[in-house]
Motif scaffolding. Structure first.
Motif, PDB file in Angstrom:
ATOM      1  N   GLY A   1      -2.769  89.164  92.230  1.00  0.00           N
ATOM      2  CA  GLY A   1      -1.561  90.279  92.871  1.00  0.00           C
ATOM      3  C   GLY A   1      -1.650  89.178  94.593  1.00  0.00           C
ATOM      4  N   GLN A  32     -10.303  99.785  89.504  1.00  0.00           N
ATOM      5  CA  GLN A  32      -9.115  98.926  90.873  1.00  0.00           C
ATOM      6  C   GLN A  32      -8.116  99.270  90.038  1.00  0.00           C
ATOM      7  N   GLU A  59      -3.464  97.667  90.819  1.00  0.00           N
ATOM      8  CA  GLU A  59      -2.821  97.344  92.214  1.00  0.00           C
ATOM      9  C   GLU A  59      -1.307  96.227  90.963  1.00  0.00           C
TER      10      GLU A  59
END
Length: 256
Positions: A158, A183, A185
């Motif tokens: 990321g 988690q 992203e």
């Protein structure tokens, strides 16, 4: 030379003798030319070539007819009765490979699963758990890597190029009770599942009820925890569900 008057048999015989003598003299004066041997030879060769060509054409036509007749008979052994010919099966060689027992499926999953799997009866199919060595990098998605150690989950990718870590030994996770963490992203999501040695499935559920099955990773020896990861559509809240291999819900996180 004027014709002789008809004066009787004796005069007619004399006239015949005179004609024979005259023809003999005329023939004696004629000089014959050479015989056309070359022309005769050329004509003979031309006739022989034409005969050879004709015989060759007849032979080709005969072979073609025989092949066509054989093909027709091979296709339909009873043309008059209208019966279809049996299918031709290729001959098997003594050295042809034989089919053996099917190889066992390798329990590998894709990080881009977009829908949940279920059997025809509606029961959820467990996700195969992939066993990885400690520190083995797994390409979870383009630009993302995940790996496991005895201390917990590691990932990288990321916008942040630094390695990230989620511990399973710092006391923040109760390995005695089933649970799940998250988690995320962008479109890439991962986390821990723990508190069970019989994990069968992790699902991400969006606000429309669409479920995405995650890939599951564990270390050898079934330590009672593992890592999940998945790629979904960006945007929207996602809830998490952890099931065992029998399809029982073990833990759930509300949409975040």
């Amino acid at each position: 030379m004027t014709p002789a008057p008809d004066v009787g048999p004796d005069a007619a015989g004399a006239w015949d003798d005179l004609l024979r003598a005259e023809f003999a003299r005329a023939a004696h004066d004629v000089t014959p030319g050479p015989a056309p041997v070359a022309a005769v030879v050329r004509a003979g060769r031309a006739r022989r070539r034409r005969r050879t060509v004709a015989l060759s054409v007849l032979a080709v036509l005969g072979v073609a007819f025989a092949v066509a007749a054989g093909t027709s008979l091979g296709r339909d052994p009873h043309p008059a009765a209208g019966l279809a010919a049996p299918p031709v099966r290729p001959a098997t060689s003594a050295f042809a490979p034989t089919a053996g027992p099917p190889s066992p499926a390798v329990p590998r999953t894709s990080a881009s699963s977009s829908s949940s799997s279920s059997s025809s009866s509606g029961r959820q199919i467990p996700t195969p758990v992939r066993t990885v060595a400690p520190g083995e990098r797994v390409a979870a998605a383009p630009g993302w890597k995940v790996w496991l150690t005895a201390g917990g989950k590691h990932w990288q990718g990321g916008e942040d190029p630094l390695e990230q870590f989620r511990s399973v030994t710092d006391g923040n996770i109760d390995l005695a009770r089933p649970g799940i963490s998250h988690q995320g992203e962008g479109a890439f999501h991962s986390g821990l599942y723990y508190g069970t040695r019989d994990a069968g499935r992790v699902e991400l559920v969006d606000d429309r009820g669409r479920a995405t099955a995650a890939a599951l990773l564990e270390l050898p020896g079934r330590p009672g925890w593992g890592v999940w990861y998945a790629v979904t559509r960006e945007g929207g809240a996602l809830g998490l569900r952890l099931y065992d291999r029998a399809g029982r819900l073990l833990s759930e996180l509300p949409p975040l």
